[in-house]
Write a protein that holds these residues in place. Structure first.
Motif, PDB file in Angstrom:
ATOM      1  N   PHE A 198       0.828  -1.208   0.000  1.00 30.43           N
ATOM      2  CA  PHE A 198       0.000   0.000   0.000  1.00 30.43           C
ATOM      3  C   PHE A 198       0.866   1.264   0.000  1.00 30.43           C
ATOM      4  O   PHE A 198       0.588   2.216  -0.729  1.00 30.43           O
ATOM      5  N   LYS A 199       1.918   1.269   0.792  1.00 25.89           N
ATOM      6  CA  LYS A 199       2.794   2.445   0.870  1.00 25.89           C
ATOM      7  C   LYS A 199       3.502   2.696  -0.466  1.00 25.89           C
ATOM      8  O   LYS A 199       3.654   3.848  -0.877  1.00 25.89           O
ATOM      9  N   VAL A 200       3.924   1.634  -1.138  1.00 24.70           N
ATOM     10  CA  VAL A 200       4.535   1.811  -2.453  1.00 24.70           C
ATOM     11  C   VAL A 200       3.499   2.385  -3.420  1.00 24.70           C
ATOM     12  O   VAL A 200       3.801   3.281  -4.211  1.00 24.70           O
ATOM     13  N   ASN A 201       2.292   1.897  -3.328  1.00 19.22           N
ATOM     14  CA  ASN A 201       1.235   2.409  -4.196  1.00 19.22           C
ATOM     15  C   ASN A 201       0.958   3.883  -3.908  1.00 19.22           C
ATOM     16  O   ASN A 201       0.709   4.660  -4.838  1.00 19.22           O
ATOM     17  N   CYS A 202       1.043   4.280  -2.662  1.00 15.30           N
ATOM     18  CA  CYS A 202       0.877   5.702  -2.302  1.00 15.30           C
ATOM     19  C   CYS A 202       1.988   6.540  -2.934  1.00 15.30           C
ATOM     20  O   CYS A 202       1.740   7.642  -3.423  1.00 15.30           O
ATOM     21  N   CYS A 203       3.206   6.025  -2.918  1.00 15.40           N
ATOM     22  CA  CYS A 203       4.326   6.717  -3.568  1.00 15.40           C
ATOM     23  C   CYS A 203       4.044   6.881  -5.054  1.00 15.40           C
ATOM     24  O   CYS A 203       4.308   7.936  -5.635  1.00 15.40           O
ATOM     25  N   ARG A 204       3.488   5.846  -5.662  1.00 12.49           N
ATOM     26  CA  ARG A 204       3.198   5.874  -7.095  1.00 12.49           C
ATOM     27  C   ARG A 204       2.243   7.001  -7.472  1.00 12.49           C
ATOM     28  O   ARG A 204       2.264   7.467  -8.612  1.00 12.49           O
ATOM     29  N   LEU A 205       1.401   7.428  -6.547  1.00 12.90           N
ATOM     30  CA  LEU A 205       0.499   8.542  -6.845  1.00 12.90           C
ATOM     31  C   LEU A 205       1.285   9.773  -7.269  1.00 12.90           C
ATOM     32  O   LEU A 205       0.799  10.592  -8.043  1.00 12.90           O
ATOM     33  N   HIS A 206       2.504   9.899  -6.765  1.00 15.63           N
ATOM     34  CA  HIS A 206       3.358  11.037  -7.106  1.00 15.63           C
ATOM     35  C   HIS A 206       4.309  10.739  -8.265  1.00 15.63           C
ATOM     36  O   HIS A 206       4.709  11.658  -8.977  1.00 15.63           O
ATOM     37  N   THR A 207       4.695   9.489  -8.431  1.00  9.17           N
ATOM     38  CA  THR A 207       5.803   9.180  -9.334  1.00  9.17           C
ATOM     39  C   THR A 207       5.423   8.400 -10.586  1.00  9.17           C
ATOM     40  O   THR A 207       6.288   8.161 -11.428  1.00  9.17           O
ATOM     41  N   GLN A 208       4.179   8.029 -10.748  1.00  6.87           N
ATOM     42  CA  GLN A 208       3.814   7.104 -11.831  1.00  6.87           C
ATOM     43  C   GLN A 208       4.051   7.636 -13.239  1.00  6.87           C
ATOM     44  O   GLN A 208       4.134   6.867 -14.190  1.00  6.87           O
ATOM     45  N   GLU A 209       4.201   8.935 -13.387  1.00  5.90           N
ATOM     46  CA  GLU A 209       4.450   9.494 -14.716  1.00  5.90           C
ATOM     47  C   GLU A 209       5.890   9.271 -15.188  1.00  5.90           C
ATOM     48  O   GLU A 209       6.173   9.390 -16.373  1.00  5.90           O
ATOM     49  N   ASP A 210       6.787   8.950 -14.269  1.00  3.50           N
ATOM     50  CA  ASP A 210       8.171   8.662 -14.640  1.00  3.50           C
ATOM     51  C   ASP A 210       8.286   7.163 -14.924  1.00  3.50           C
ATOM     52  O   ASP A 210       8.120   6.338 -14.032  1.00  3.50           O
ATOM     53  N   VAL A 211       8.570   6.828 -16.165  1.00  6.46           N
ATOM     54  CA  VAL A 211       8.576   5.432 -16.596  1.00  6.46           C
ATOM     55  C   VAL A 211       9.572   4.589 -15.802  1.00  6.46           C
ATOM     56  O   VAL A 211       9.268   3.466 -15.390  1.00  6.46           O
ATOM     57  N   ASN A 212      10.761   5.111 -15.561  1.00  9.79           N
ATOM     58  CA  ASN A 212      11.778   4.344 -14.833  1.00  9.79           C
ATOM     59  C   ASN A 212      11.359   4.069 -13.399  1.00  9.79           C
ATOM     60  O   ASN A 212      11.506   2.945 -12.905  1.00  9.79           O
ATOM     61  N   LEU A 213      10.847   5.090 -12.716  1.00  7.14           N
ATOM     62  CA  LEU A 213      10.401   4.895 -11.344  1.00  7.14           C
ATOM     63  C   LEU A 213       9.193   3.970 -11.291  1.00  7.14           C
ATOM     64  O   LEU A 213       9.077   3.126 -10.395  1.00  7.14           O
ATOM     65  N   GLU A 214       8.310   4.124 -12.253  1.00 10.37           N
ATOM     66  CA  GLU A 214       7.116   3.279 -12.308  1.00 10.37           C
ATOM     67  C   GLU A 214       7.499   1.815 -12.478  1.00 10.37           C
ATOM     68  O   GLU A 214       6.939   0.939 -11.809  1.00 10.37           O
ATOM     69  N   ASP A 215       8.451   1.535 -13.362  1.00  6.11           N
ATOM     70  CA  ASP A 215       8.897   0.159 -13.551  1.00  6.11           C
ATOM     71  C   ASP A 215       9.435  -0.435 -12.251  1.00  6.11           C
ATOM     72  O   ASP A 215       9.100  -1.568 -11.889  1.00  6.11           O
ATOM     73  N   LEU A 216      10.264   0.317 -11.561  1.00  4.15           N
ATOM     74  CA  LEU A 216      10.837  -0.174 -10.302  1.00  4.15           C
ATOM     75  C   LEU A 216       9.764  -0.368  -9.236  1.00  4.15           C
ATOM     76  O   LEU A 216       9.756  -1.383  -8.527  1.00  4.15           O
ATOM     77  N   ASN A 217       8.861   0.587  -9.120  1.00 11.13           N
ATOM     78  CA  ASN A 217       7.806   0.481  -8.109  1.00 11.13           C
ATOM     79  C   ASN A 217       6.851  -0.673  -8.403  1.00 11.13           C
ATOM     80  O   ASN A 217       6.479  -1.424  -7.501  1.00 11.13           O
ATOM     81  N   LEU A 218       6.460  -0.830  -9.668  1.00 10.50           N
ATOM     82  CA  LEU A 218       5.542  -1.917 -10.019  1.00 10.50           C
ATOM     83  C   LEU A 218       6.187  -3.286  -9.806  1.00 10.50           C
ATOM     84  O   LEU A 218       5.543  -4.217  -9.328  1.00 10.50           O
ATOM     85  N   GLU A 219       7.470  -3.391 -10.163  1.00 14.02           N
ATOM     86  CA  GLU A 219       8.166  -4.653  -9.920  1.00 14.02           C
ATOM     87  C   GLU A 219       8.229  -4.941  -8.417  1.00 14.02           C
ATOM     88  O   GLU A 219       8.004  -6.072  -7.985  1.00 14.02           O
ATOM     89  N   ALA A 220       8.519  -3.922  -7.632  1.00 15.38           N
ATOM     90  CA  ALA A 220       8.565  -4.095  -6.171  1.00 15.38           C
ATOM     91  C   ALA A 220       7.204  -4.542  -5.639  1.00 15.38           C
ATOM     92  O   ALA A 220       7.127  -5.447  -4.801  1.00 15.38           O
ATOM     93  N   MET A 221       6.151  -3.916  -6.145  1.00 12.35           N
ATOM     94  CA  MET A 221       4.813  -4.291  -5.685  1.00 12.35           C
ATOM     95  C   MET A 221       4.506  -5.752  -6.041  1.00 12.35           C
ATOM     96  O   MET A 221       3.904  -6.478  -5.238  1.00 12.35           O
ATOM     97  N   GLY A 222       4.924  -6.187  -7.220  1.00 12.52           N
ATOM     98  CA  GLY A 222       4.721  -7.580  -7.607  1.00 12.52           C
ATOM     99  C   GLY A 222       5.489  -8.542  -6.717  1.00 12.52           C
ATOM    100  O   GLY A 222       4.969  -9.585  -6.313  1.00 12.52           O
ATOM    101  N   LEU A 223       6.720  -8.179  -6.389  1.00 18.97           N
ATOM    102  CA  LEU A 223       7.537  -9.026  -5.514  1.00 18.97           C
ATOM    103  C   LEU A 223       6.967  -9.083  -4.097  1.00 18.97           C
ATOM    104  O   LEU A 223       6.973 -10.144  -3.461  1.00 18.97           O
ATOM    105  N   ILE A 224       6.468  -7.963  -3.616  1.00 14.37           N
ATOM    106  CA  ILE A 224       5.837  -7.934  -2.292  1.00 14.37           C
ATOM    107  C   ILE A 224       4.599  -8.823  -2.313  1.00 14.37           C
ATOM    108  O   ILE A 224       4.355  -9.607  -1.387  1.00 14.37           O
ATOM    109  N   ASN A 225       3.818  -8.719  -3.378  1.00 11.06           N
ATOM    110  CA  ASN A 225       2.623  -9.551  -3.494  1.00 11.06           C
ATOM    111  C   ASN A 225       2.992 -11.037  -3.564  1.00 11.06           C
ATOM    112  O   ASN A 225       2.319 -11.875  -2.958  1.00 11.06           O
TER     113      ASN A 225
END
Length: 134
Positions: A49-76
């Motif tokens: 959830f906290k990573v997803n909250c961060c994404r609210l601010h950073t999702q427009e940056d493709v590189n950050l989005e890739d890292l955050n989404l991968e992290a969320m998948g690994l956490i899941n």
């Protein structure tokens, strides 16, 4: 181009640190051998959830989005593995422990990379430099 205010950067970084702290506490608990499955599952859900909250601010940056989404998948993945162990009422094998810790560690490494990038941007803003936002 991603444009964030100083406050948004601080908030996004804060979310990442909260997620990383939750992941670290899960790893420590698993490594200690005193595994409380539902507590771990809840901590992993909170980290996601906290990573997803961060994404609210950073999702427009493709590189950050890739890292955050991968992290969320690994956490899941780690959460699903833990919940499977609970559901099946099986103990945690060494291999299971390593798989869960590996997923969490990989997620934390991604989050660390994102936080470093955001901290660099914050440094640019606080030093009065032009914020590039890459």
């Amino acid at each position: 181009m991603l444009v964030l205010t100083q406050e948004q950067l601080i908030e996004a970084i804060g979310y990442l640190y909260e997620a990383m702290e939750a992941l670290e506490s899960v790893c420590k608990e698993i490594e200690s051998g005193a595994v409380r499955g539902m507590v771990i599952s809840e901590k992993l859900a909170e980290a996601w959830f906290k990573v997803n909250c961060c994404r609210l601010h950073t999702q427009e940056d493709v590189n950050l989005e890739d890292l955050n989404l991968e992290a969320m998948g690994l956490i899941n993945d780690a959460k699903c593995m833990m919940e499977s162990l609970i559901e099946w009422k099986k103990g945690m094998t060494l291999h299971g422990k390593l798989c869960i810790i590996n997923s969490i560690s990989s997620a934390a490494a991604n989050l660390f990379s994102v936080s470093c990038e955001l901290e660099e941007w914050l440094k640019e803003i606080t030093e009065g430099k032009t914020f590039s936002g890459k």
